[in-house]
Design a protein around this motif. Structure first.
Motif, PDB file in Angstrom:
ATOM      1  N   GLY A 108     169.073   3.580  92.414  1.00  0.00           N
ATOM      2  CA  GLY A 108     168.267   2.331  92.859  1.00  0.00           C
ATOM      3  C   GLY A 108     168.363   1.534  92.337  1.00  0.00           C
ATOM      4  O   GLY A 108     169.651   1.019  92.286  1.00  0.00           O
ATOM      5  N   ARG A 109     167.553   0.344  91.968  1.00  0.00           N
ATOM      6  CA  ARG A 109     167.063  -0.851  91.490  1.00  0.00           C
ATOM      7  C   ARG A 109     168.187  -1.048  90.612  1.00  0.00           C
ATOM      8  O   ARG A 109     169.256  -1.845  90.241  1.00  0.00           O
ATOM      9  N   LEU A 110     168.244   0.121  89.502  1.00  0.00           N
ATOM     10  CA  LEU A 110     168.851  -0.189  87.762  1.00  0.00           C
ATOM     11  C   LEU A 110     169.919   0.594  87.308  1.00  0.00           C
ATOM     12  O   LEU A 110     170.623   0.259  86.754  1.00  0.00           O
ATOM     13  N   VAL A 158     155.562   0.823 101.019  1.00  0.00           N
ATOM     14  CA  VAL A 158     153.987  -0.416 100.075  1.00  0.00           C
ATOM     15  C   VAL A 158     153.676  -1.402 101.718  1.00  0.00           C
ATOM     16  O   VAL A 158     153.097  -1.559 102.023  1.00  0.00           O
ATOM     17  N   GLU A 159     154.712  -1.875 102.067  1.00  0.00           N
ATOM     18  CA  GLU A 159     155.153  -2.900 103.053  1.00  0.00           C
ATOM     19  C   GLU A 159     154.789  -3.071 104.333  1.00  0.00           C
ATOM     20  O   GLU A 159     154.281  -3.930 104.691  1.00  0.00           O
ATOM     21  N   VAL A 160     154.065  -1.133 104.491  1.00  0.00           N
ATOM     22  CA  VAL A 160     154.208  -0.895 106.031  1.00  0.00           C
ATOM     23  C   VAL A 160     152.853  -1.397 106.393  1.00  0.00           C
ATOM     24  O   VAL A 160     151.821  -1.314 107.146  1.00  0.00           O
ATOM     25  N   ASP A 165     153.704  -4.903  95.371  1.00  0.00           N
ATOM     26  CA  ASP A 165     154.957  -4.589  95.431  1.00  0.00           C
ATOM     27  C   ASP A 165     155.713  -5.333  94.797  1.00  0.00           C
ATOM     28  O   ASP A 165     155.531  -6.916  94.385  1.00  0.00           O
ATOM     29  N   LEU A 166     157.190  -4.901  94.572  1.00  0.00           N
ATOM     30  CA  LEU A 166     158.054  -5.876  94.242  1.00  0.00           C
ATOM     31  C   LEU A 166     158.462  -6.801  94.730  1.00  0.00           C
ATOM     32  O   LEU A 166     158.858  -6.435  96.434  1.00  0.00           O
ATOM     33  N   VAL A 167     159.153  -7.689  94.174  1.00  0.00           N
ATOM     34  CA  VAL A 167     160.095  -8.644  94.981  1.00  0.00           C
ATOM     35  C   VAL A 167     161.298  -9.033  94.308  1.00  0.00           C
ATOM     36  O   VAL A 167     160.609  -9.514  93.359  1.00  0.00           O
ATOM     37  N   ALA A 168     161.966  -8.857  95.019  1.00  0.00           N
ATOM     38  CA  ALA A 168     163.491  -9.383  94.666  1.00  0.00           C
ATOM     39  C   ALA A 168     164.393 -10.607  94.925  1.00  0.00           C
ATOM     40  O   ALA A 168     163.524 -11.680  94.886  1.00  0.00           O
ATOM     41  N   THR A 169     164.816 -10.402  96.615  1.00  0.00           N
ATOM     42  CA  THR A 169     165.535 -11.352  97.195  1.00  0.00           C
ATOM     43  C   THR A 169     163.952 -11.822  98.331  1.00  0.00           C
ATOM     44  O   THR A 169     164.393 -13.143  98.631  1.00  0.00           O
ATOM     45  N   GLY A 170     163.105 -10.716  97.934  1.00  0.00           N
ATOM     46  CA  GLY A 170     161.653 -11.664  99.218  1.00  0.00           C
ATOM     47  C   GLY A 170     162.157 -11.323 100.665  1.00  0.00           C
ATOM     48  O   GLY A 170     161.580 -11.582 101.303  1.00  0.00           O
ATOM     49  N   ALA A 171     163.339 -10.528 101.298  1.00  0.00           N
ATOM     50  CA  ALA A 171     163.721 -10.079 102.040  1.00  0.00           C
ATOM     51  C   ALA A 171     162.834  -8.753 103.185  1.00  0.00           C
ATOM     52  O   ALA A 171     162.478  -9.260 103.767  1.00  0.00           O
ATOM     53  N   THR A 172     162.086  -8.143 101.755  1.00  0.00           N
ATOM     54  CA  THR A 172     160.934  -7.128 103.040  1.00  0.00           C
ATOM     55  C   THR A 172     159.926  -7.761 103.354  1.00  0.00           C
ATOM     56  O   THR A 172     159.291  -7.121 104.135  1.00  0.00           O
ATOM     57  N   LEU A 173     159.692  -8.430 102.589  1.00  0.00           N
ATOM     58  CA  LEU A 173     158.120  -9.278 102.420  1.00  0.00           C
ATOM     59  C   LEU A 173     158.750  -9.937 103.883  1.00  0.00           C
ATOM     60  O   LEU A 173     157.436  -9.987 105.064  1.00  0.00           O
TER      61      LEU A 173
HETATM   62  C1  PRP Z   1     161.213  -2.590  95.946  1.00  0.00           C
HETATM   63  C2  PRP Z   1     160.455  -2.450  96.818  1.00  0.00           C
HETATM   64  C3  PRP Z   1     160.508  -2.986  97.551  1.00  0.00           C
HETATM   65  C4  PRP Z   1     162.192  -4.481  97.863  1.00  0.00           C
HETATM   66  C5  PRP Z   1     161.683  -5.284  97.289  1.00  0.00           C
HETATM   67  O1  PRP Z   1     161.663  -0.959  96.431  1.00  0.00           O
HETATM   68  O2  PRP Z   1     159.473  -1.735  96.958  1.00  0.00           O
HETATM   69  O3  PRP Z   1     160.720  -2.193  98.928  1.00  0.00           O
HETATM   70  O4  PRP Z   1     162.335  -3.704  96.528  1.00  0.00           O
HETATM   71  O5  PRP Z   1     163.310  -5.878  96.787  1.00  0.00           O
HETATM   72  P1  PRP Z   1     163.439  -7.519  98.453  1.00  0.00           P
HETATM   73  O6  PRP Z   1     162.593  -8.761  97.725  1.00  0.00           O
HETATM   74  O7  PRP Z   1     164.672  -7.454  97.740  1.00  0.00           O
HETATM   75  O8  PRP Z   1     163.411  -7.077  99.955  1.00  0.00           O
HETATM   76  P2  PRP Z   1     162.650  -0.487  95.152  1.00  0.00           P
HETATM   77  O9  PRP Z   1     164.112  -0.682  95.786  1.00  0.00           O
HETATM   78  O10 PRP Z   1     162.701  -1.058  93.745  1.00  0.00           O
HETATM   79  O11 PRP Z   1     162.617   1.238  95.506  1.00  0.00           O
HETATM   80  P3  PRP Z   1     161.192   1.914  95.191  1.00  0.00           P
HETATM   81  O12 PRP Z   1     159.621   0.773  95.143  1.00  0.00           O
HETATM   82  O13 PRP Z   1     161.110   2.952  96.253  1.00  0.00           O
HETATM   83  O14 PRP Z   1     161.245   2.390  93.289  1.00  0.00           O
END
Ligand code: PRP
Ligand code: ZN
Length: 299
Positions: free
Chosen positions: A14-16, A155-157, A169-177
């Motif tokens: 995963g992410r880490l 969650v995003e759906v 939810d977590l936002v890193a690049t914002g691509a998922t949003l």
């Molecule tokens: C997180 C979150 C989004 C994504 C956001 O999931 O649930 O799906 O990352 O990232 P982005 O802004 O770069 O698109 P994660 O990969 O941490 O998996 P998990 O929540 O299932 O542990």
């Protein structure tokens, strides 16, 4: 399991995971991967790695099964919220280092077309999240009455399915949003990977291994930001150039063979060195500027 070996819990995938392994590798651990993928043995130090789901790491530390763990602030704080809040925290986790990788934020997002002015706009909405504890903390602090829809993933759906009006939810690049037509409107928590130690007493033997490992990790983190700068400069420009060297104490100044008014300046810079810094140094009279990465350091 050998009780004399220090146990470090890290995320299996995963992410880490990649950056966690890279950090331990940079700290000099030679890690031999096992077939079961649960335990990795470190050959050159009495350390074992436990490869687990990140959500399980706070509990493993709290129960004293792992001595150290690398986990996101989001996971650690959510666990502590779910187990009675900070202070009565069941993980008992002590944050030893902020590791600077896996940076992201826990945010509330709503469909792009939703009008949003302030956190009060969330009142009465259903918010889907895998972080009910942290969302609850945020809503309570703001005195906002909203419904928390706890989910285990994807969650995003939820808004598209009609399951919720907003998500947290977590936002890193914002691509998922973006891919799901959502926009972030509130940041609840800034997150990054943390090195967490157990609050429980550990044996002297383990403490010694841990101290040694932490000193190395300290060195790895310091050397990541730190660069060695070498440049030539006219003696008269030295005062200006010293001011421009980011985060350096006393530079080494060496005379240049054959030119009485030129010197070489060598300095360890403990802050990021940007192209702008180089341009400024050149502007101040420096030439032949080299920026060299530092592989290891111990101070
Ligand atoms: C997180 C979150 C989004 C994504 C956001 O999931 O649930 O799906 O990352 O990232 P982005 O802004 O770069 O698109 P994660 O990969 O941490 O998996 P998990 O929540 O299932 O542990
Ligand atoms: Zn997870």
């Amino acid at each position: 399991m050998d009780k004399k070996r220090l146990r470090i819990a890290i995320q299996k995938s995963g992410r880490l995971s990649d950056d966690s392994m890279a950090l331990l590798w940079a700290a000099g651990l030679s890690i031999s991967r096992s077939k079961d993928g649960l335990f990795y043995r470190v050959e050159n130090l009495p350390v074992d790695l436990l490869l687990v789901r990140d959500d399980d790491i706070p509990r493993l530390i709290g129960d004293g099964i792992a001595d150290l763990g690398i986990v996101g602030r989001n996971v650690l704080e959510e666990y502590d919220e779910a187990n009675g809040g900070p202070g009565t925290a069941k993980s008992d986790g002590k944050v030893l280092y902020s590791l600077g990788f896996s940076k992201c934020r826990l945010a509330i997002a709503v469909p792009e077309q939703t009008g949003y002015t302030s956190a009060e706009s969330l009142a009465g909405l259903r918010i889907a999240t895998t972080y009910p504890g942290l969302l609850n903390r945020f809503l309570k602090a703001g005195g906002i009455e909203a419904e928390i829809v706890a989910m285990h993933g994807s969650v995003e759906v939820a808004p598209r399915l009609g399951l919720a009006d907003a998500i947290c939810d977590l936002v890193a690049t914002g691509a998922t949003l973006e891919a799901n037509g959502l926009k972030a409107v509130e940041t609840i928590l800034e997150c990054e990977a943390l090195l967490v130690g157990t609050g429980k007493p550990i044996t002297t033997e383990k403490q010694q291994i841990q101290d040694r490992l932490l000193a190395r990790i300290d060195g790895v983190l310091a050397s990541r930001e730190t660069k060695y700068i070498m440049l030539n400069a006219p003696l008269s420009a030295l005062p200006d150039i010293r001011k421009l060297l980011p985060g350096s104490a006393a530079p080494t100044v060496i005379p240049l063979e054959g030119s009485a008014d030129m010197v070489a300046v060598h300095a360890v810079c403990r802050e990021s060195v940007f192209w702008e810094t180089l341009e400024d140094l050149k502007g101040a009279g420096a030439s032949a500027i080299l920026v060299v990465p530092i592989e290891k350091m111990m101070v």
